[in-house]
Motif scaffolding. Structure first.
Motif, short mmCIF file in Angstrom:
data_model
loop_
_atom_site.label_atom_id
_atom_site.label_comp_id
_atom_site.label_asym_id
_atom_site.label_seq_id
_atom_site.Cartn_x
_atom_site.Cartn_y
_atom_site.Cartn_z
N TYR A 147 30.53 -7.57 -2.23
CA TYR A 147 30.21 -6.39 -3.04
C TYR A 147 28.79 -5.98 -2.65
N PRO A 148 28.39 -4.69 -2.90
CA PRO A 148 27.04 -4.27 -2.51
C PRO A 148 25.99 -5.06 -3.31
N VAL A 149 25.14 -5.76 -2.58
CA VAL A 149 24.12 -6.59 -3.23
C VAL A 149 22.84 -5.77 -3.35
N LYS A 150 22.19 -5.81 -4.53
CA LYS A 150 20.94 -5.07 -4.69
C LYS A 150 19.85 -5.87 -4.00
N VAL A 151 19.21 -5.24 -2.98
CA VAL A 151 18.16 -5.95 -2.24
C VAL A 151 16.80 -5.30 -2.50
N HIS A 152 15.76 -6.04 -2.25
CA HIS A 152 14.39 -5.55 -2.41
C HIS A 152 13.77 -5.61 -1.03
N THR A 153 13.65 -4.47 -0.32
CA THR A 153 13.19 -4.49 1.07
C THR A 153 11.69 -4.72 1.13
N TYR A 154 11.20 -5.04 2.34
CA TYR A 154 9.75 -5.26 2.48
C TYR A 154 8.99 -3.98 2.18
N GLU A 155 9.55 -2.84 2.62
CA GLU A 155 8.89 -1.56 2.38
C GLU A 155 8.68 -1.37 0.87
N GLU A 156 9.75 -1.63 0.11
CA GLU A 156 9.66 -1.48 -1.36
C GLU A 156 8.62 -2.44 -1.94
N TYR A 157 8.61 -3.66 -1.40
CA TYR A 157 7.67 -4.69 -1.87
C TYR A 157 6.24 -4.22 -1.64
N GLU A 158 6.02 -3.69 -0.39
CA GLU A 158 4.66 -3.28 -0.06
C GLU A 158 4.24 -2.08 -0.92
N ASP A 159 5.18 -1.12 -1.12
CA ASP A 159 4.86 0.03 -1.98
C ASP A 159 4.42 -0.46 -3.35
N GLU A 160 5.08 -1.51 -3.82
CA GLU A 160 4.81 -1.98 -5.18
C GLU A 160 3.45 -2.70 -5.26
N PHE A 161 3.12 -3.48 -4.22
CA PHE A 161 1.92 -4.33 -4.33
C PHE A 161 0.80 -3.94 -3.36
N ARG A 162 0.88 -2.70 -2.75
CA ARG A 162 -0.07 -2.34 -1.70
C ARG A 162 -1.52 -2.52 -2.17
N ALA A 185 -2.86 -4.22 -4.62
CA ALA A 185 -3.22 -5.63 -4.88
C ALA A 185 -3.36 -6.39 -3.56
N MET A 186 -2.52 -6.09 -2.58
CA MET A 186 -2.58 -6.77 -1.28
C MET A 186 -3.89 -6.42 -0.57
N LYS A 187 -4.27 -5.11 -0.66
CA LYS A 187 -5.51 -4.69 0.01
C LYS A 187 -6.70 -5.39 -0.64
N GLU A 188 -6.66 -5.44 -1.96
CA GLU A 188 -7.77 -6.09 -2.67
C GLU A 188 -7.90 -7.56 -2.27
N ALA A 189 -6.78 -8.17 -2.05
CA ALA A 189 -6.79 -9.60 -1.68
C ALA A 189 -7.05 -9.79 -0.19
N GLY A 190 -7.20 -8.67 0.56
CA GLY A 190 -7.50 -8.77 1.99
C GLY A 190 -6.27 -9.03 2.84
N LEU A 191 -5.11 -8.81 2.29
CA LEU A 191 -3.88 -9.04 3.07
C LEU A 191 -3.56 -7.80 3.90
N PRO A 192 -3.03 -8.01 5.15
CA PRO A 192 -2.72 -6.85 5.99
C PRO A 192 -1.53 -6.06 5.42
N VAL A 193 -1.57 -4.75 5.52
CA VAL A 193 -0.44 -3.92 5.06
C VAL A 193 0.04 -3.06 6.22
N GLU A 194 1.27 -2.66 6.18
CA GLU A 194 1.82 -1.86 7.29
C GLU A 194 1.46 -0.39 7.13
N LYS A 195 1.52 0.10 5.88
CA LYS A 195 1.19 1.52 5.63
C LYS A 195 -0.10 1.57 4.83
N GLU A 196 -1.02 2.45 5.21
CA GLU A 196 -2.28 2.56 4.47
C GLU A 196 -2.06 3.42 3.24
#
Ligand code: HEM
Length: 331
Positions: free
Chosen positions: A303-318, A320-331
């Motif tokens: 059955y169609p499984v609800k997935v959480h893609t990396y793009e969605e993850y990055e949009d959500e935590f961009r 916080a990731m920048k603040e923590a010094g983590l690399p992001v794909e989209k600025e």
């Protein structure tokens, strides 16, 4: 009690039933017509029920068992027999399995030898014994068609003459009668002699073998030693097959024992392990092509499984990731 003895006593009890029923009580109609008809009914209904339920079982996964290179890139040599990717390959593998028990040829024996070292060696006896029994059985049953057809089907007389080629005794001893007894004896004795086989054998394993042995021995005995009226046996068989049963006259007690044991075998068959014969055709490990590199097999239950893609993850935590010094794909 030992499992083999339980089965042996059950088969001996089955032999006594027609002995008393026909020999002492004279119930020829019951044992000659009634019981064979009931057995045929149970056989056909049970057989069809098992086949239909297997045919309806879902096969969600593509699971052929293979032992050869699957077809993939053109420069990698594929093995269409061990890992069939075409219907012809599948047909050939299936035919070799059903007609010659090819996978049994790979049967191994593992034994502790030479100071407790585990030694593997090939064991072809099971293959030979199995083949001897099954092929002889097919020929014996084919020859039996002479009792159910008038005029006798073409080909039966030919097979019969070929089978009695050595003209030993009168009536002539059939080669398949000797072969089936040798094959069955091996299949039975291996379960009695080898401790490993004794350990895994159930009463039902012994029972089917002993029941078939009893059918065969009763047949051979009445052909060669305890004479029956074979003409009258044929009359009865023809009348049963044409649904115009006649009241059987003196055919001979051994025939009723033979017929009763065959009836029990037929009625028991759909509920027993003997259903492996049609079952092999329904086995998804055998009847599927191995083409999973050429074709994507999708589980129909997926059955169609609800997935959480990396793009969605990055949009959500961009942020916080920048603040923590983590690399992001989209600025
Ligand atoms: C699983 C089914 C059966 C098996 C394995 C079997 C096996 C045998 C065997 C091994 C023999 C010895 C002679 C020969 O090979 O022809 C025989 C003889 C005989 N069988 Fe069967 N049998 C079966 C079913 C039946 C049935 C349903 C009938 C009913 C008519 C029958 C009637 C006879 C008769 C009349 C003989 C004596 C043949 C003669 O005197 O030449 N058998 N059977």
């Amino acid at each position: 009690m030992n499992r083999m003895w339980i089965a042996l006593i059950a088969v001996l009890a089955l032999i006594i039933i027609p002995w008393v029923g026909v020999g002492a009580a004279g119930l020829t109609l019951l044992f000659g017509v009634g019981i064979p008809y009931i057995a045929c009914l149970i056989f056909f209904v049970g057989f069809i029920y098992r086949i239909v339920s297997w045919a309806q079982s879902p096969v969600p996964f593509h699971i052929p068992t293979i032992c050869g290179q699957q077809k993939s890139l053109p420069w990698i040599k594929a093995n269409n027999r061990e890992s069939p990717h075409s219907y012809w390959g599948l047909f050939a593998r299936m035919a070799l399995e059903v007609l010659f028990f090819r996978s049994l040829l790979r049967n191994d024996r593992a034994e502790l030898k030479q100071r407790q070292r585990l030694i593997y060696s090939s064991n072809r006896f099971l293959w030979a014994g199995g083949l001897l029994f099954h092929w002889s059985l097919i020929i014996v049953l084919f020859r039996h068609l002479r009792f159910f057809t008038e005029p006798v089907l073409p080909g039966i007389a030919f097979v019969q003459n070929l089978d009695a080629l050595f003209h030993v005794g009168l009536p002539a001893l059939y080669i398949t009668d000797v072969a089936i007894i040798v094959g069955l004896s091996y299949l039975f004795l291996r379960r009695v002699i080898y401790p490993q086989m004794r350990l895994i054998s159930l009463p039902s394993d012994y029972f089917v073998l002993l029941l078939i042995i009893a059918v065969v021995l009763s047949g051979v005995l009445m052909r060669h030693f305890f004479k029956i009226d074979a003409e009258k046996a044929k009359e009865l068989a023809l009348s049963i097959a044409s649904f115009r049963p006649v009241i059987p006259t003196a055919i001979g007690l051994p025939f009723y024992i033979h017929l009763f044991l065959v009836s029990i075998l037929a009625a028991y068959l759909p509920f027993s392990k003997l259903m492996h014969a049609p079952g092999v055709f329904f086995s998804p490990t055998r009847n599927l092509k191995n083409d999973s590199r050429a074709r994507r097999h999708i589980n129909p239950w997926s059955y169609p499984v609800k997935v959480h893609t990396y793009e969605e993850y990055e949009d959500e935590f961009r942020e916080a990731m920048k603040e923590a010094g983590l690399p992001v794909e989209k600025e």
